[in-house]
Design a protein around this motif. Structure first.
Motif, PDB file in Angstrom:
ATOM      1  N   SER A 121       1.449  25.576 -74.732  1.00 32.27           N
ATOM      2  CA  SER A 121       1.048  25.851 -73.363  1.00 32.27           C
ATOM      3  C   SER A 121       0.606  27.286 -73.171  1.00 32.27           C
ATOM      4  O   SER A 121       1.119  27.983 -72.318  1.00 32.27           O
ATOM      5  CB  SER A 121       2.196  25.551 -72.418  1.00 32.27           C
ATOM      6  OG  SER A 121       2.566  24.233 -72.582  1.00 32.27           O
ATOM      7  N   LEU A 122      -0.330  27.709 -73.995  1.00 33.61           N
ATOM      8  CA  LEU A 122      -0.910  29.026 -73.768  1.00 33.61           C
ATOM      9  C   LEU A 122      -2.387  28.811 -73.488  1.00 33.61           C
ATOM     10  O   LEU A 122      -2.895  27.706 -73.607  1.00 33.61           O
ATOM     11  CB  LEU A 122      -0.716  29.908 -75.002  1.00 33.61           C
ATOM     12  CG  LEU A 122       0.740  30.167 -75.358  1.00 33.61           C
ATOM     13  CD1 LEU A 122       0.826  30.922 -76.659  1.00 33.61           C
ATOM     14  CD2 LEU A 122       1.445  30.931 -74.258  1.00 33.61           C
ATOM     15  N   TYR A 123      -3.063  29.883 -73.116  1.00 36.19           N
ATOM     16  CA  TYR A 123      -4.478  29.744 -72.805  1.00 36.19           C
ATOM     17  C   TYR A 123      -5.285  29.841 -74.089  1.00 36.19           C
ATOM     18  O   TYR A 123      -5.352  30.882 -74.718  1.00 36.19           O
ATOM     19  CB  TYR A 123      -4.893  30.794 -71.791  1.00 36.19           C
ATOM     20  CG  TYR A 123      -4.174  30.606 -70.494  1.00 36.19           C
ATOM     21  CD1 TYR A 123      -4.571  29.596 -69.625  1.00 36.19           C
ATOM     22  CD2 TYR A 123      -3.069  31.370 -70.156  1.00 36.19           C
ATOM     23  CE1 TYR A 123      -3.897  29.371 -68.445  1.00 36.19           C
ATOM     24  CE2 TYR A 123      -2.388  31.151 -68.973  1.00 36.19           C
ATOM     25  CZ  TYR A 123      -2.803  30.163 -68.124  1.00 36.19           C
ATOM     26  OH  TYR A 123      -2.133  29.923 -66.967  1.00 36.19           O
TER      27      TYR A 123
ATOM     28  N   ASP B 227      -8.396  29.786 -74.576  1.00 34.51           N
ATOM     29  CA  ASP B 227      -9.625  30.581 -74.555  1.00 34.51           C
ATOM     30  C   ASP B 227      -9.336  32.075 -74.387  1.00 34.51           C
ATOM     31  O   ASP B 227     -10.256  32.871 -74.269  1.00 34.51           O
ATOM     32  CB  ASP B 227     -10.584  30.087 -73.467  1.00 34.51           C
ATOM     33  CG  ASP B 227      -9.925  29.963 -72.111  1.00 34.51           C
ATOM     34  OD1 ASP B 227      -8.686  29.987 -72.052  1.00 34.51           O
ATOM     35  OD2 ASP B 227     -10.642  29.850 -71.111  1.00 34.51           O
ATOM     36  N   LEU B 228      -8.050  32.434 -74.363  1.00 33.64           N
ATOM     37  CA  LEU B 228      -7.718  33.858 -74.346  1.00 33.64           C
ATOM     38  C   LEU B 228      -7.246  34.256 -75.740  1.00 33.64           C
ATOM     39  O   LEU B 228      -6.707  33.437 -76.479  1.00 33.64           O
ATOM     40  CB  LEU B 228      -6.599  34.149 -73.340  1.00 33.64           C
ATOM     41  CG  LEU B 228      -6.860  33.851 -71.862  1.00 33.64           C
ATOM     42  CD1 LEU B 228      -5.768  34.468 -71.011  1.00 33.64           C
ATOM     43  CD2 LEU B 228      -8.209  34.350 -71.405  1.00 33.64           C
TER      44      LEU B 228
END
Lengths: 368, 300
Positions: free
Chosen positions: B85-87, B89-90
């Motif tokens: 659950s991380l971004y 696209d970052l």
């Protein structure tokens, strides 16, 4: 504040790194405005017509000259027998056929009222109607010309004057409409998708288990889109001024203020959509079906609201786009100030508050 | 108590996901929730991280009530959900900065807590999170969950889908984190990881079967376990299931783990029985019961 700015920065990264959303944000408005401005038009130009002249005298020649000299029509064919009329229509070569009866000039001079039949291809009813009106107008003006020395008793001369859009340019009607559609689409669809994406990817779970308040999450999502939508609105207005020579009669500041108000309405609607949909796909479908169609059909953008059946007229009142189009037209074309549109402004403001209140109530601080 | 759970029940439409769950986790303890998929592990984690409200029962985390004081819990715990659950696209660094920021801290402030883990992913700090390998992703997610120096760390299946080497590394990191006094609640479907916890709770179909230290749980297991293998494994397990004295028989690695109803099994007798069934190359050895054997026995 630092916390909030960090969130906004993250949102900008998401938008700028996703080619699809960049295209929707900036490609679509430009394409739409150019398409609507150039391709979709109610005006007629260089329509092919055919003529079946039974008389071939001085009067019919003059009328034919006048018609083919105008930029609206070009004479495609001279027909010599009845059967050809149907065949030229079937081949789709012409949109209208003019038939002058026998002894046209003679009848005219003996005041027998000679007849000219105008047959139009009504597969496209609007064009057929317009063609008829244009030809009729040319014949009437010719009559005026030849009658100008004859005193006519009891005559009424209508003197039309079209105000606000004297040249009847359809782009004047499309620009406010397209601007409304684009702002609605970009603001509502993009925000609803970006919030549901967090739910779908599971990052919402992590955001919920953090000190972030719901208002911070939502405003952090919304602010980048307010910013980008304002840029969009400016691009659309510039395009319409410089490419389509659309006037902005009223105050630019008022126009800007009303646009920001509408953008906020659309964003609030987007947040509301995101609270009721679990996936990006649902959010997109609801935005497209639930917003695009009503905005295009029921807002008065393309079809006049006054000529709709009563139930649809009533429904059109709950479409925010309807009120924004009225405001846009009033400011851009009529050049009015806030005193004339305060009612519409107030309605938009009311709708916005309603959407914000509803979505705050529906926003879930837990998983369902 | 760091975590105190008292008779928690939670149902979805037609499934009861948690039934009367009660347990306590002491400060600084590494507590494992062990159970198969669908046992209710994720629901339990979501209830304790205030994401779901239980139908009945109550619980506290760091002495804050999960319902009335959910805001305090959200401020002080670290949570790593089962799904990455991380971004994506970052970049690695942007993700870490973002999570530090929303917890009103900075990477520098708590760097010593994540240093051991972060140095391993630091060479990739400009790579987007979506492009990391499974083990790297888990390390980054752990860093993000730790960056605000939580008092309790919730890790929901942190090693699912991660290769064995990375799994081992990950558990070593947890052990080191525990030394800083952090309370850790971790769930896993892997029985071998259970042995690494201070205490474990077996959970199945929403109920806790047993809570104890891994060693104590092994001692609960009174039966002797035999490793059996033969040339035809399928026929072997079918034959064992048909044997009248069989207590349990289930595949375990490349063998079958077998236990007998009687207290003194005669290996020759079993050997003859299997020989009669037409099996060959039969090997029967006694072995030590593992956590998995205990779980299988409890789940029976």
């Amino acid at each position: 504040m630092k916390l909030f700015l960090g969130f906004v920065k993250k949102e900008f990264y998401h938008i700028l790194r996703d080619r699809r959303s960049l295209f929707i944000l900036f490609g679509m408005p430009i394409i739409q405005i150019l398409l609507f401005g150039f391709a979709i038009t109610n005006e007629i130009n260089n329509v092919n017509i055919a003529i079946f002249d039974h008389s071939k005298d001085i009067t019919t020649h003059k009328i034919i000259d006048k018609i083919s000299a105008s930029s609206y029509f070009s004479l495609n064919k001279l027909i010599e027998n009845e059967d050809d009329i149907e065949s030229v229509f079937k081949k789709g070569k012409v949109k209208a056929v003019l038939i002058f009866e026998r002894n046209f000039n003679k009848k005219l001079l003996t005041n027998e009222q000679p007849k000219v039949q105008i047959i139009t291809d009504a597969t496209d009813p609007n064009t057929a109607n317009t063609i008829y009106n244009y030809i009729n107008a040319i014949i009437q003006s010719y009559l005026h010309e030849i009658n100008k020395d004859v005193p006519v008793v009891y005559q009424i001369t209508p003197q039309p004057r079209m105000i606000y859009n004297p040249e009847l340019k359809s782009v004047f009607m499309f620009v406010p409409g397209v601007m409304t559609v684009i702002l609605m689409l970009v603001s509502a669809m993009m925000t609803s998708i970006s919030i549901t994406r967090e739910k779908e990817l599971g990052t919402m779970e992590v955001l919920l288990v953090s000190p972030l308040k719901p208002i911070q999450v939502i405003s952090g999502k919304v602010i980048p889109y307010v910013f980008l939508s304002v840029i969009n609105a400016i691009v659309i207005i510039l395009l319409s001024i410089f490419i389509f020579k659309m006037p902005v009669q009223g105050s630019l500041i008022l126009l800007g203020f009303e646009s920001v108000l509408f953008i906020v309405t659309a964003l609030a609607l987007g947040i509301l959509i995101s609270t009721i949909s679990a996936t990006q796909q649902t959010a997109m479908m609801i935005s497209l079906m639930g917003l695009m169609l009503p905005v295009i059909i029921l807002s008065g953008f393309i079809f006049p609201i006054d000529s709709m059946p009563l139930p649809l007229q009533i429904i059109s009142n709950i479409i925010p786009a309807k009120w924004f189009i009225i405001i846009l037209k009033a400011i851009m074309l009529k050049g009015v100030g806030i005193i004339y549109i305060w009612k519409e402004t107030l309605i938009l403001l009311g709708m916005t508050l309603f959407f914000v209140a509803l979505s705050t109530k529906k926003y879930k601080i837990r998983l369902e | 108590m760091s975590i105190s759970v008292n008779k928690i029940n939670k149902s979805y439409k037609n499934v009861q996901a948690l039934k009367d769950i009660s347990f306590d986790v002491k400060p600084g303890e590494l507590f494992g929730i062990i159970g198969p998929d669908g046992a209710g592990k994720t629901t339990l984690f979501r209830v304790l991280t205030t994401l779901l409200i239980p139908d009945s029962g109550n619980a506290t985390v760091s002495n804050f009530d999960i319902i009335t004081d959910f805001k305090s819990i959200r401020n002080s715990v670290g949570y790593m959900p089962g799904k990455f659950s991380l971004y994506q696209d970052l970049t690695v660094e942007e993700n870490l900065n973002f999570f530090a920021n929303i917890f009103k801290t900075s990477i520098q402030e708590n760097y010593d807590l994540i240093k051991d883990i972060y140095v391993q992913i630091e060479p990739f700090k400009n790579r987007r999170a979506g492009k990391l390998s499974g083990g790297m992703k888990q390390k980054l997610a752990l860093c993000c969950a730790l960056i605000h120096k939580p008092t309790v760390l919730f890790l929901d299946e942190p090693t699912t889908g991660v290769d064995p080497v990375s799994r081992k590394e990950f558990w070593n990191m947890l052990k080191r984190l525990q030394l800083t006094g952090l309370t850790i609640l971790v769930s896993t479907p892997y029985m071998d990881e259970a042995a690494l916890c201070d205490r474990i709770a077996f959970i199945q179909n929403g109920s806790i079967l047993e809570i104890d230290t891994p060693n104590a749980i092994l001692n609960h297991f009174s039966k002797k376990i035999y490793n059996i293998s033969a040339d035809n494994m399928y026929q072997l397990i079918e034959s064992l299931k048909a044997y009248e004295h069989t207590y349990s028989a289930y595949p375990f690695g490349e063998c079958i783990h077998y236990s007998d109803k009687r207290t003194d099994l005669k290996i020759n007798e079993l050997y003859e029985f299997l020989k009669l069934k037409g099996l060959d190359h039969i090997i029967i050895d006694q072995t030590k019961p593992s956590i998995e054997d205990t779980f299988m026995a409890l789940a029976n």
